[in-house]
Write a protein that holds these residues in place. Sequence first.
Motif, mmCIF file in Angstrom:
data_model
loop_
_atom_site.group_PDB
_atom_site.id
_atom_site.type_symbol
_atom_site.label_atom_id
_atom_site.label_comp_id
_atom_site.label_asym_id
_atom_site.label_seq_id
_atom_site.Cartn_x
_atom_site.Cartn_y
_atom_site.Cartn_z
ATOM 1 N N ARG A 173 4.259 -6.777 -3.572
ATOM 2 C CA ARG A 173 5.070 -7.725 -4.571
ATOM 3 C C ARG A 173 6.262 -8.219 -3.548
ATOM 4 N N ALA A 174 7.066 -7.215 -3.090
ATOM 5 C CA ALA A 174 8.397 -7.583 -2.189
ATOM 6 C C ALA A 174 7.730 -8.439 -1.018
ATOM 7 N N ARG A 175 6.766 -8.188 -0.362
ATOM 8 C CA ARG A 175 6.205 -9.375 0.666
ATOM 9 C C ARG A 175 6.145 -10.820 -0.040
ATOM 10 N N LEU A 186 2.502 0.886 -3.023
ATOM 11 C CA LEU A 186 1.815 -0.168 -2.249
ATOM 12 C C LEU A 186 1.790 -1.441 -2.897
ATOM 13 N N ALA A 187 1.686 -1.394 -4.414
ATOM 14 C CA ALA A 187 2.004 -2.515 -5.192
ATOM 15 C C ALA A 187 3.314 -3.060 -5.107
ATOM 16 N N LEU A 207 0.219 12.137 -7.170
ATOM 17 C CA LEU A 207 0.537 11.618 -5.706
ATOM 18 C C LEU A 207 -0.203 10.443 -5.671
ATOM 19 N N ILE A 208 -1.548 10.297 -6.083
ATOM 20 C CA ILE A 208 -2.144 9.028 -5.821
ATOM 21 C C ILE A 208 -1.652 7.893 -6.615
ATOM 22 N N LEU A 209 -1.187 7.973 -7.770
ATOM 23 C CA LEU A 209 -0.528 7.343 -8.414
ATOM 24 C C LEU A 209 0.612 6.534 -7.946
#
Length: 102
Positions: free
Chosen positions: A79-81, A74-75, A66-68
């Motif tokens: 990257r999309a932003r 989030l990564a 779940l953490i991964l």
Amino acid sequence: MQRTKNIRGECAHCGKPFSFPAESIGLSATCPHCGHETELMLVVPEPEPALRRKTLVLGIIAIAILILGLLGSLAALNRARNMAKEQKGQRPGTTNVTQPRQ
């Protein structure tokens, strides 16, 4: 008619289990395996841990997954932003230079 309930105990000498009538607890009897006299006692079960090891390991693995997944999400969002910012500033056929007003 009252039936005698047999319970399991173990020999104090050889440790092998055998059954005997419940009314005989605390008395001595001959072990059917080794032939020694042994006191008839109940076998005390070993205590089980509150959480089994397998359950604990699977829980830790699930939390790690779940953490991964959260970090990966989030990564990807970051990257999309960044890609969106780049596309705003570099549209084909447009320049970032402003024209002087006349």
